[in-house]
Design a protein around this motif. Structure first.
Motif, mmCIF file in Angstrom:
data_model
loop_
_atom_site.group_PDB
_atom_site.id
_atom_site.type_symbol
_atom_site.label_atom_id
_atom_site.label_comp_id
_atom_site.label_asym_id
_atom_site.label_seq_id
_atom_site.Cartn_x
_atom_site.Cartn_y
_atom_site.Cartn_z
ATOM 1 N N MET A 1 -4.914 13.923 -19.081
ATOM 2 C CA MET A 1 -4.934 12.481 -18.846
ATOM 3 C C MET A 1 -3.928 11.781 -19.764
ATOM 4 S SD MET A 1 -7.261 12.083 -16.508
ATOM 5 C CE MET A 1 -7.857 10.402 -16.585
ATOM 6 N N PHE A 2 -3.330 10.736 -19.246
ATOM 7 C CA PHE A 2 -2.418 9.946 -20.060
ATOM 8 C C PHE A 2 -3.207 8.894 -20.837
ATOM 9 C CE2 PHE A 2 0.720 11.501 -16.921
ATOM 10 C CZ PHE A 2 1.651 12.006 -17.816
ATOM 11 N N PRO A 3 -2.681 8.436 -21.970
ATOM 12 C CA PRO A 3 -3.405 7.484 -22.808
ATOM 13 C C PRO A 3 -3.482 6.089 -22.192
ATOM 14 C CG PRO A 3 -1.211 7.852 -23.687
ATOM 15 C CD PRO A 3 -1.400 8.847 -22.574
ATOM 16 N N ASP A 4 -4.364 5.264 -22.762
ATOM 17 C CA ASP A 4 -4.579 3.916 -22.256
ATOM 18 C C ASP A 4 -3.298 3.084 -22.259
ATOM 19 O OD1 ASP A 4 -7.205 4.550 -21.902
ATOM 20 O OD2 ASP A 4 -7.932 3.504 -23.687
ATOM 21 N N LEU A 5 -2.407 3.376 -23.191
ATOM 22 C CA LEU A 5 -1.143 2.640 -23.289
ATOM 23 C C LEU A 5 -0.409 2.584 -21.963
ATOM 24 C CD1 LEU A 5 1.201 1.393 -25.032
ATOM 25 C CD2 LEU A 5 1.982 3.751 -25.381
ATOM 26 N N PHE A 6 -0.492 3.669 -21.168
ATOM 27 C CA PHE A 6 0.252 3.770 -19.914
ATOM 28 C C PHE A 6 -0.500 3.176 -18.728
ATOM 29 C CE2 PHE A 6 2.170 8.071 -21.524
ATOM 30 C CZ PHE A 6 2.797 7.391 -22.549
ATOM 31 N N ARG A 7 -1.780 2.829 -18.908
ATOM 32 C CA ARG A 7 -2.659 2.567 -17.771
ATOM 33 C C ARG A 7 -2.723 1.101 -17.349
ATOM 34 N NH1 ARG A 7 -7.938 6.493 -18.576
ATOM 35 N NH2 ARG A 7 -6.855 8.211 -19.612
ATOM 36 N N PHE A 11 2.901 -2.101 -18.740
ATOM 37 C CA PHE A 11 3.639 -1.044 -19.427
ATOM 38 C C PHE A 11 5.041 -0.912 -18.830
ATOM 39 C CE2 PHE A 11 5.011 3.427 -19.539
ATOM 40 C CZ PHE A 11 5.070 3.616 -20.915
ATOM 41 N N THR A 12 6.048 -0.968 -19.674
ATOM 42 C CA THR A 12 7.435 -0.816 -19.237
ATOM 43 C C THR A 12 8.214 -0.010 -20.280
ATOM 44 O OG1 THR A 12 8.146 -2.880 -20.302
ATOM 45 C CG2 THR A 12 7.446 -3.018 -17.989
ATOM 46 N N TRP A 22 5.886 -0.103 -13.492
ATOM 47 C CA TRP A 22 5.033 0.326 -12.391
ATOM 48 C C TRP A 22 5.649 -0.142 -11.064
ATOM 49 C CZ3 TRP A 22 -0.959 0.198 -12.649
ATOM 50 C CH2 TRP A 22 -1.403 0.876 -13.792
ATOM 51 N N PRO A 23 5.542 0.660 -10.014
ATOM 52 C CA PRO A 23 6.002 0.201 -8.695
ATOM 53 C C PRO A 23 5.096 -0.911 -8.170
ATOM 54 C CG PRO A 23 4.860 2.288 -8.478
ATOM 55 C CD PRO A 23 4.983 2.021 -9.951
ATOM 56 N N LYS A 24 5.661 -1.783 -7.337
ATOM 57 C CA LYS A 24 4.941 -2.915 -6.757
ATOM 58 C C LYS A 24 5.135 -2.908 -5.246
ATOM 59 C CE LYS A 24 7.417 -5.702 -9.167
ATOM 60 N NZ LYS A 24 8.002 -6.906 -9.784
ATOM 61 N N ALA A 71 -4.152 9.731 -14.494
ATOM 62 C CA ALA A 71 -3.844 11.045 -13.934
ATOM 63 C C ALA A 71 -2.346 11.296 -13.869
ATOM 64 C CB ALA A 71 -4.458 11.178 -12.548
ATOM 65 N N THR A 72 -1.580 10.244 -13.603
ATOM 66 C CA THR A 72 -0.132 10.366 -13.449
ATOM 67 C C THR A 72 0.564 9.228 -14.194
ATOM 68 O OG1 THR A 72 -0.061 8.994 -11.456
ATOM 69 C CG2 THR A 72 -0.444 11.350 -11.142
ATOM 70 N N LEU A 73 1.870 9.324 -14.273
ATOM 71 C CA LEU A 73 2.692 8.213 -14.750
ATOM 72 C C LEU A 73 3.915 8.157 -13.844
ATOM 73 C CD1 LEU A 73 3.225 5.951 -16.771
ATOM 74 C CD2 LEU A 73 4.438 7.619 -18.198
ATOM 75 N N ARG A 74 3.862 7.275 -12.846
ATOM 76 C CA ARG A 74 4.959 7.119 -11.898
ATOM 77 C C ARG A 74 5.576 5.750 -12.099
ATOM 78 N NH1 ARG A 74 1.681 9.074 -6.485
ATOM 79 N NH2 ARG A 74 1.596 11.319 -6.952
ATOM 80 N N LEU A 75 6.868 5.729 -12.377
ATOM 81 C CA LEU A 75 7.542 4.481 -12.693
ATOM 82 C C LEU A 75 8.720 4.234 -11.765
ATOM 83 C CD1 LEU A 75 7.641 4.767 -16.592
ATOM 84 C CD2 LEU A 75 5.956 3.558 -15.189
#
Length: 207
Positions: A1-7, A11-12, A22-24, A71-75
């Protein structure tokens, strides 16, 4: 799992030329146009060609949900001076039970050959290794895609061998090269770009 910072979608990441966020839903048209280009889609495992317009919002919502639950980090990749303009995507997803992640990315064809994908990949790798407890990152590229292979090599990935992978969108098996970047290798290459610490910083109140 990724940390709360990314959630959180605030986050940029910023690099010399890029803005990662994050995608929009407003990115849907650019995803259809750029990712749906046959020259881009055929080098990926999951991007269809042609790209159905109705699939873009589904992808965006799934990416945001994965980011939110860690679960992921998609930017989304955007020019730093035009942060609303999507030009590509970069992301990390679970790769195995040992905690390794899988790096995936694509960049719109008009932006090829400028080193932008390497810049984006280095940014997400740096922050992920710094803040997430992951031992390594894996990646696979088609053997007919030397540009993508150079991205991995410039980021410090080590070649692990060749093999076959299945493109989920078509079911076809294609030849691919497999790469791995360990935490130790990443730390040893910390001078590849603007310096970042290789240990999680300690934050103190009233420091």
């Amino acid at each position: 799992m990724f940390p709360d910072l990314f959630r959180d979608d605030v986050f940029t990441l910023e690099t010399a030329r890029l803005f990662l966020r994050w995608p929009k839903l407003s990115d849907a048209a650019e995803i259809v146009l750029l990712a749906g280009d046959r020259r881009v889609a055929e080098m990926t495992s999951h991007v269809p060609h042609p790209y159905p317009p109705e699939a873009a919002p589904t992808f965006i919502l799934a990416a945001r949900d994965g980011n939110a639950n860690g679960a992921t980090l998609r930017l989304a990749i955007a020019p730093r001076k035009m942060p609303q303009k999507l030009i590509g995507m970069v992301g990390l997803e679970p790769a195995d039970e040992g905690g390794a992640r899988e790096l995936g990315y694509w960049l719109g064809m008009p932006y090829w050959g400028k080193g932008l994908m390497t810049e984006a990949a280095q940014a997400i790798l740096d922050v992920a290794f710094l803040y997430a407890d992951m031992p390594a990152v894996r990646a696979s590229v088609r053997v007919v895609n030397p540009a993508s292979r150079k991205v991995l090599e410039h980021c410090g990935f080590q070649f692990e061998g060749g093999g076959m992978v299945t493109r989920s969108v078509t079911g076809e098996n294609v030849t691919a090269d497999h790469y791995r970047l360990s935490r130790g290798t990443w730390a040893s290459l910390k001078g590849w770009r603007a310096p970042l610490p290789t240990e999680r910083p300690e934050f103190r109140e009233n420091a």
